[in-house]
Design a protein around this motif. Structure first.
Motif, PDB file in Angstrom:
ATOM      1  N   THR A 124     -23.873  34.568  37.904  1.00  0.00           N
ATOM      2  CA  THR A 124     -24.536  34.626  36.460  1.00  0.00           C
ATOM      3  C   THR A 124     -24.757  33.412  35.995  1.00  0.00           C
ATOM      4  O   THR A 124     -25.108  33.110  34.937  1.00  0.00           O
ATOM      5  CB  THR A 124     -23.452  35.576  35.712  1.00  0.00           C
ATOM      6  N   ALA A 125     -24.456  32.220  36.750  1.00  0.00           N
ATOM      7  CA  ALA A 125     -24.658  30.813  36.549  1.00  0.00           C
ATOM      8  C   ALA A 125     -23.834  30.261  35.475  1.00  0.00           C
ATOM      9  O   ALA A 125     -24.326  29.540  34.627  1.00  0.00           O
ATOM     10  CB  ALA A 125     -26.124  30.402  36.325  1.00  0.00           C
ATOM     11  N   ASP A 126     -22.937  30.979  34.905  1.00  0.00           N
ATOM     12  CA  ASP A 126     -21.866  30.426  33.816  1.00  0.00           C
ATOM     13  C   ASP A 126     -21.467  28.898  33.751  1.00  0.00           C
ATOM     14  O   ASP A 126     -21.614  28.179  32.942  1.00  0.00           O
ATOM     15  CB  ASP A 126     -20.601  31.410  33.691  1.00  0.00           C
ATOM     16  N   ASN A 127     -21.278  28.438  34.977  1.00  0.00           N
ATOM     17  CA  ASN A 127     -21.019  27.011  35.391  1.00  0.00           C
ATOM     18  C   ASN A 127     -22.042  26.112  34.756  1.00  0.00           C
ATOM     19  O   ASN A 127     -21.692  24.936  34.336  1.00  0.00           O
ATOM     20  CB  ASN A 127     -20.825  26.553  37.086  1.00  0.00           C
ATOM     21  N   TYR A 128     -23.444  26.711  34.647  1.00  0.00           N
ATOM     22  CA  TYR A 128     -24.291  25.705  34.046  1.00  0.00           C
ATOM     23  C   TYR A 128     -24.092  25.547  32.614  1.00  0.00           C
ATOM     24  O   TYR A 128     -24.017  24.362  32.012  1.00  0.00           O
ATOM     25  CB  TYR A 128     -25.674  26.153  34.288  1.00  0.00           C
ATOM     26  N   VAL A 129     -23.805  26.635  32.035  1.00  0.00           N
ATOM     27  CA  VAL A 129     -23.751  26.586  30.537  1.00  0.00           C
ATOM     28  C   VAL A 129     -22.271  25.581  30.193  1.00  0.00           C
ATOM     29  O   VAL A 129     -22.207  25.088  29.173  1.00  0.00           O
ATOM     30  CB  VAL A 129     -23.531  27.919  29.845  1.00  0.00           C
ATOM     31  N   ARG A 130     -21.275  25.903  31.157  1.00  0.00           N
ATOM     32  CA  ARG A 130     -20.016  25.117  30.910  1.00  0.00           C
ATOM     33  C   ARG A 130     -20.359  23.615  30.904  1.00  0.00           C
ATOM     34  O   ARG A 130     -19.591  22.762  30.418  1.00  0.00           O
ATOM     35  CB  ARG A 130     -18.982  25.540  31.793  1.00  0.00           C
ATOM     36  N   GLN A 131     -21.545  23.200  31.579  1.00  0.00           N
ATOM     37  CA  GLN A 131     -21.810  21.876  31.745  1.00  0.00           C
ATOM     38  C   GLN A 131     -22.943  21.430  30.824  1.00  0.00           C
ATOM     39  O   GLN A 131     -23.370  20.371  30.639  1.00  0.00           O
ATOM     40  CB  GLN A 131     -22.390  21.613  33.198  1.00  0.00           C
ATOM     41  N   GLY A 132     -23.094  22.327  29.926  1.00  0.00           N
ATOM     42  CA  GLY A 132     -24.175  21.860  28.756  1.00  0.00           C
ATOM     43  C   GLY A 132     -25.715  22.322  29.215  1.00  0.00           C
ATOM     44  O   GLY A 132     -26.413  22.005  28.383  1.00  0.00           O
ATOM     45  N   VAL A 133     -25.876  23.089  30.178  1.00  0.00           N
ATOM     46  CA  VAL A 133     -27.253  23.249  30.762  1.00  0.00           C
ATOM     47  C   VAL A 133     -27.577  24.765  29.877  1.00  0.00           C
ATOM     48  O   VAL A 133     -26.919  25.679  30.201  1.00  0.00           O
ATOM     49  CB  VAL A 133     -27.583  23.265  32.054  1.00  0.00           C
ATOM     50  N   THR A 134     -28.407  24.721  29.258  1.00  0.00           N
ATOM     51  CA  THR A 134     -29.043  25.901  28.520  1.00  0.00           C
ATOM     52  C   THR A 134     -30.100  26.685  28.994  1.00  0.00           C
ATOM     53  O   THR A 134     -30.314  27.889  28.978  1.00  0.00           O
ATOM     54  CB  THR A 134     -29.071  25.734  27.135  1.00  0.00           C
ATOM     55  N   ALA A 151     -32.075  41.228  36.465  1.00  0.00           N
ATOM     56  CA  ALA A 151     -31.179  42.110  36.980  1.00  0.00           C
ATOM     57  C   ALA A 151     -29.831  41.570  36.976  1.00  0.00           C
ATOM     58  O   ALA A 151     -28.798  42.113  36.940  1.00  0.00           O
ATOM     59  CB  ALA A 151     -31.472  42.945  38.503  1.00  0.00           C
ATOM     60  N   THR A 152     -29.632  40.299  37.578  1.00  0.00           N
ATOM     61  CA  THR A 152     -28.554  39.446  37.625  1.00  0.00           C
ATOM     62  C   THR A 152     -27.970  39.135  36.409  1.00  0.00           C
ATOM     63  O   THR A 152     -26.695  38.906  36.156  1.00  0.00           O
ATOM     64  CB  THR A 152     -28.732  38.115  38.361  1.00  0.00           C
ATOM     65  N   ARG A 153     -28.548  39.109  35.259  1.00  0.00           N
ATOM     66  CA  ARG A 153     -28.053  38.643  33.960  1.00  0.00           C
ATOM     67  C   ARG A 153     -27.382  37.523  33.745  1.00  0.00           C
ATOM     68  O   ARG A 153     -26.365  37.497  33.457  1.00  0.00           O
ATOM     69  CB  ARG A 153     -27.533  39.854  33.293  1.00  0.00           C
ATOM     70  N   ILE A 154     -28.341  36.626  34.172  1.00  0.00           N
ATOM     71  CA  ILE A 154     -27.588  35.080  34.306  1.00  0.00           C
ATOM     72  C   ILE A 154     -27.364  34.721  32.752  1.00  0.00           C
ATOM     73  O   ILE A 154     -28.044  35.299  31.802  1.00  0.00           O
ATOM     74  CB  ILE A 154     -28.322  34.061  34.915  1.00  0.00           C
TER      75      ILE A 154
END
Length: 169
Positions: free
Chosen positions: A3-13, A36-39
């Motif tokens: 879901t690419a949560d790691n990007y958001v935790r690094q400030g990438v929106t 479908a992955t709902r990133i």
């Protein structure tokens, strides 16, 4: 993480797929898988000029075949934009972009521009011909009637550094 949560935790929106002329073709199945992955972050995709060119290239490079290929490439860009692409990207620094005439990219940019897309490019040269590359990016956007951006803009090469030091020092 799927879901690419790691990007958001690094400030990438926002994540962009295909910024350097390479992208999945057709776009729709790829975008459907992402949806479908709902990133977690926002997601946008460019249709890659290099991928389009590779998908429609022919073995013989006659003028007649070049015109026919150009029409087929335009159809892929149009379909990609309808599928949800944000615009057209090129990697003129990379193969096959490095062998692509500016006029061919302009024709594809016109399609993206008519559909509200932008043009983004990894410029053809970042060293001795960087000014020509910037001019080419501007020309493609102007003639293609679309907004443009160049996310990869840097100067490389020892001669450029020497010239900059002479002007600044």
């Amino acid at each position: 993480m799927p879901t690419a949560d790691n990007y958001v935790r690094q400030g990438v929106t926002t994540i962009f797929e295909g910024p350097d002329g390479s992208s999945p073709i057709p776009c729709r199945p790829f975008l459907d898988r992402v949806a479908a992955t709902r990133i977690t972050p926002n997601f946008a995709m460019f249709i890659g000029q290099g991928s389009v060119r590779e998908a429609r290239s022919s073995a013989r490079w006659t003028a007649k075949r070049r015109r026919r290929r150009s029409r087929r490439c335009g159809g892929l860009v149009h379909q990609g934009m309808e599928d949800g692409a944000f615009g057209l990207s090129s990697g003129l620094f990379y193969v096959p972009g490095t062998f692509t005439p500016t006029a061919e990219v302009v024709e594809l940019a016109k399609i993206a521009g008519r559909m509200g897309g932008i043009y983004t490019s990894h410029m053809r040269d970042e060293a001795s011909h960087v000014v020509d590359s910037v001019r080419e990016t501007i020309e493609i956007g102007e003639k293609g009637d679309c907004r443009r951006r160049s996310p990869i803009t840097r100067l490389s090469g020892s001669e450029l550094g020497k010239k900059r030091r002479r002007r600044c020092g």
